[in-house]
Scaffold this active site. Structure first.
Site, PDB file in Angstrom:
ATOM      1  N   ALA A  65       0.741  -1.136  -0.033  1.00  0.00           N
ATOM      2  CA  ALA A  65      -0.029   0.043   0.059  1.00  0.00           C
ATOM      3  C   ALA A  65       0.841   1.319   0.036  1.00  0.00           C
ATOM      4  CB  ALA A  65      -0.930   0.118   1.311  1.00  0.00           C
ATOM      5  N   GLY A 110       0.410  -5.142   0.560  1.00  0.00           N
ATOM      6  CA  GLY A 110      -0.645  -5.020  -0.268  1.00  0.00           C
ATOM      7  C   GLY A 110      -0.205  -5.693  -1.560  1.00  0.00           C
ATOM      8  N   GLU A 113      -0.412  -9.318  -0.761  1.00  0.00           N
ATOM      9  CA  GLU A 113      -1.970  -9.690  -0.363  1.00  0.00           C
ATOM     10  C   GLU A 113      -2.625  -9.511  -1.833  1.00  0.00           C
ATOM     11  OE1 GLU A 113      -2.008  -6.433   2.139  1.00  0.00           O
ATOM     12  OE2 GLU A 113      -3.206  -7.751   3.715  1.00  0.00           O
ATOM     13  N   GLU A 133       4.652  -5.114   7.416  1.00  0.00           N
ATOM     14  CA  GLU A 133       3.768  -4.434   7.969  1.00  0.00           C
ATOM     15  C   GLU A 133       4.175  -3.984   9.467  1.00  0.00           C
ATOM     16  OE1 GLU A 133       2.534  -6.614   5.984  1.00  0.00           O
ATOM     17  OE2 GLU A 133       0.859  -5.525   4.792  1.00  0.00           O
TER      18      GLU A 133
HETATM   19  N1  COA Z   1       4.631   3.136  -0.550  1.00  0.00           N
HETATM   20  C1  COA Z   1       4.959   4.235  -1.070  1.00  0.00           C
HETATM   21  N2  COA Z   1       6.281   4.563  -1.550  1.00  0.00           N
HETATM   22  C2  COA Z   1       6.959   3.439  -1.778  1.00  0.00           C
HETATM   23  C3  COA Z   1       6.626   2.004  -1.429  1.00  0.00           C
HETATM   24  C4  COA Z   1       5.283   2.049  -0.759  1.00  0.00           C
HETATM   25  N3  COA Z   1       4.868   0.966  -0.273  1.00  0.00           N
HETATM   26  N4  COA Z   1       7.552   1.120  -1.771  1.00  0.00           N
HETATM   27  C5  COA Z   1       8.513   1.878  -2.398  1.00  0.00           C
HETATM   28  N5  COA Z   1       7.987   3.206  -2.401  1.00  0.00           N
HETATM   29  C6  COA Z   1       8.771   4.319  -3.410  1.00  0.00           C
HETATM   30  C7  COA Z   1       9.988   4.714  -2.470  1.00  0.00           C
HETATM   31  O1  COA Z   1       9.838   5.778  -1.437  1.00  0.00           O
HETATM   32  C8  COA Z   1      11.012   5.425  -3.356  1.00  0.00           C
HETATM   33  O2  COA Z   1      10.335   6.648  -3.890  1.00  0.00           O
HETATM   34  P1  COA Z   1      11.320   8.079  -3.947  1.00  0.00           P
HETATM   35  O3  COA Z   1      12.006   7.372  -5.088  1.00  0.00           O
HETATM   36  O4  COA Z   1      10.218   8.968  -4.321  1.00  0.00           O
HETATM   37  O5  COA Z   1      11.902   8.221  -2.667  1.00  0.00           O
HETATM   38  C9  COA Z   1      10.727   4.279  -4.646  1.00  0.00           C
HETATM   39  O6  COA Z   1       9.315   3.782  -4.473  1.00  0.00           O
HETATM   40  C10 COA Z   1      11.753   3.449  -4.697  1.00  0.00           C
HETATM   41  O7  COA Z   1      11.710   2.741  -3.621  1.00  0.00           O
HETATM   42  P2  COA Z   1      13.242   2.556  -2.672  1.00  0.00           P
HETATM   43  O8  COA Z   1      12.814   2.397  -1.327  1.00  0.00           O
HETATM   44  O9  COA Z   1      14.188   3.591  -3.113  1.00  0.00           O
HETATM   45  O10 COA Z   1      13.844   1.262  -3.269  1.00  0.00           O
HETATM   46  P3  COA Z   1      14.697   0.206  -2.520  1.00  0.00           P
HETATM   47  O11 COA Z   1      15.250  -0.510  -3.877  1.00  0.00           O
HETATM   48  O12 COA Z   1      15.937   0.949  -1.854  1.00  0.00           O
HETATM   49  O13 COA Z   1      13.902  -0.638  -1.750  1.00  0.00           O
HETATM   50  C11 COA Z   1      11.885  -1.805  -0.992  1.00  0.00           C
HETATM   51  C12 COA Z   1      12.983  -1.512  -2.249  1.00  0.00           C
HETATM   52  C13 COA Z   1      10.842  -2.691  -1.584  1.00  0.00           C
HETATM   53  C14 COA Z   1      12.790  -2.859   0.038  1.00  0.00           C
HETATM   54  C15 COA Z   1      11.608  -0.705  -0.103  1.00  0.00           C
HETATM   55  O14 COA Z   1      10.880   0.191  -1.167  1.00  0.00           O
HETATM   56  C16 COA Z   1      10.500  -0.657   0.904  1.00  0.00           C
HETATM   57  O15 COA Z   1      10.660  -1.320   1.896  1.00  0.00           O
HETATM   58  N6  COA Z   1       9.253  -0.397   0.561  1.00  0.00           N
HETATM   59  C17 COA Z   1       8.074  -0.438   1.620  1.00  0.00           C
HETATM   60  C18 COA Z   1       7.569  -2.091   1.725  1.00  0.00           C
HETATM   61  C19 COA Z   1       6.446  -2.022   2.672  1.00  0.00           C
HETATM   62  O16 COA Z   1       6.583  -1.464   3.956  1.00  0.00           O
HETATM   63  N7  COA Z   1       5.315  -2.253   2.257  1.00  0.00           N
HETATM   64  C20 COA Z   1       4.173  -2.402   3.076  1.00  0.00           C
HETATM   65  C21 COA Z   1       3.419  -1.192   3.080  1.00  0.00           C
HETATM   66  S1  COA Z   1       1.994  -1.570   4.150  1.00  0.00           S
END
Ligand code: COA
Length: 261
Positions: A65, A110, A113, A133
């Site tokens: 999400a 999400g 999910e 989460e």
């Molecule tokens: N919501 C909003 N933005 C997200 C996102 C999310 N769930 N997942 C990634 N993004 C965005 C990042 O903020 C970043 O945006 P920016 O370039 O404007 O800063 C972009 O996507 C790229 O992500 P980034 O974190 O830089 O890539 P990474 O390769 O370093 O890491 C992940 C990849 C997937 C490990 C990391 O993005 C992450 O942990 N995301 C969240 C996962 C999460 O907790 N999901 C559950 C949500 S309820």
């Protein structure tokens, strides 16, 4: 037509690509709105016999999400958000047409999910699954606590839910979360080759398989009764006449029903 989705229809297989690659295809409100609308198309367009859901770019299926939309939500608004997401994912799960997730990278929160609400999953070798989460002080809200237990069992599910750790593609395969792991460039083709076979089968019977299998997890239904009713419903269709006649005449059946029952 959809601001956050790309769609294409080839050989009766409808491919939906979530298209926010700069945000790793995170599910913001607009994606959920578009998903709900595209499901109307899936349910009603007779040219669509089966569906693939995937993510744009080589890195992510869906990274969860959209966390940026969480700030400022009240408790009631957060519950409404979870309910709205669950309702959309129920529509995927209960679609009478097969929906397959092609998981091409991160399927987190999400995203995991969403993949779990599909009828089965195929992963590319770089895929990673997880419900992180707890790192945000949250739990899954779009059905993850329920479907993860259904798909991989309570012990493995609770370890993932409570630790927030990620599964690689091969472990997901070993756990039964995905049916196949393939190279990323072969992912869509693998799904299409399976759906091409399913698309030759009687559409109403295919839909009834989904409904009967879903009844296993629905406490309001007796799955065996659902199966008996569905068997009778299939028996009453021209496709059943065609299927049994074709067998006796030693030829391939040519099913004509439109896929919706
Ligand atoms: N919501 C909003 N933005 C997200 C996102 C999310 N769930 N997942 C990634 N993004 C965005 C990042 O903020 C970043 O945006 P920016 O370039 O404007 O800063 C972009 O996507 C790229 O992500 P980034 O974190 O830089 O890539 P990474 O390769 O370093 O890491 C992940 C990849 C997937 C490990 C990391 O993005 C992450 O942990 N995301 C969240 C996962 C999460 O907790 N999901 C559950 C949500 S309820």
């Amino acid at each position: 037509m959809y601001s956050t989705l790309l769609t294409s229809l080839e050989e009766n297989i409808f491919t939906i690509t979530i298209n926010r690659p700069d945000k790793l295809n995170a599910l913001n409100k607009q994606v959920l709105t578009d998903l709900n609308a595209v499901l109307d198309e899936v349910y009603t367009n007779p040219h669509i016999k089966s569906v693939i859901i995937t993510g744009s770019g080589p890195k992510a299926f869906v990274a969860g999400a959209d966390i940026s939309e969480f700030s400022g939500l009240t408790k009631e608004q957060s519950k409404a958000l979870a309910k709205a997401g669950q309702d959309i994912f129920f529509r995927i799960e209960n679609s009478p047409k097969p929906i397959v997730a092609c998981v091409n990278g991160f399927a987190l929160g999400g995203g995991c999910e969403l993949a779990m609400s599909c009828h089965f999953r195929i992963a590319s070798d770089n895929a990673k699954f997880g419900q992180p989460e707890v790192n945000l002080g949250l739990i899954p809200g779009y059905g993850g606590t329920q479907r993860l237990v259904q798909l991989i069992g309570k012990g493995r599910a609770l370890e993932l839910l409570m630790s927030g750790s990620l599964l690689d593609a091969n472990t997901a395969l070993q756990y039964g979360l995905v049916n196949y792991v393939v190279l990323q460039e072969e992912l869509l083709q693998k799904a299409k080759s399976i759906l091409a076979i399913i698309n030759t089968k009687a559409p109403i019977a295919v839909g009834k398989c989904i409904a009967a299998a879903n009844a296993v997890f629905d406490e309001t239904k007796n799955g065996y009764e659902v199966e008996v009713t569905a068997f009778g419903d299939c028996f009453d269709t021209p496709d059943r006449v065609e299927g049994t006649t074709a067998f006796l005449e030693k030829r391939k059946p040519n099913f004509s029903s439109g896929g919706l029952s």
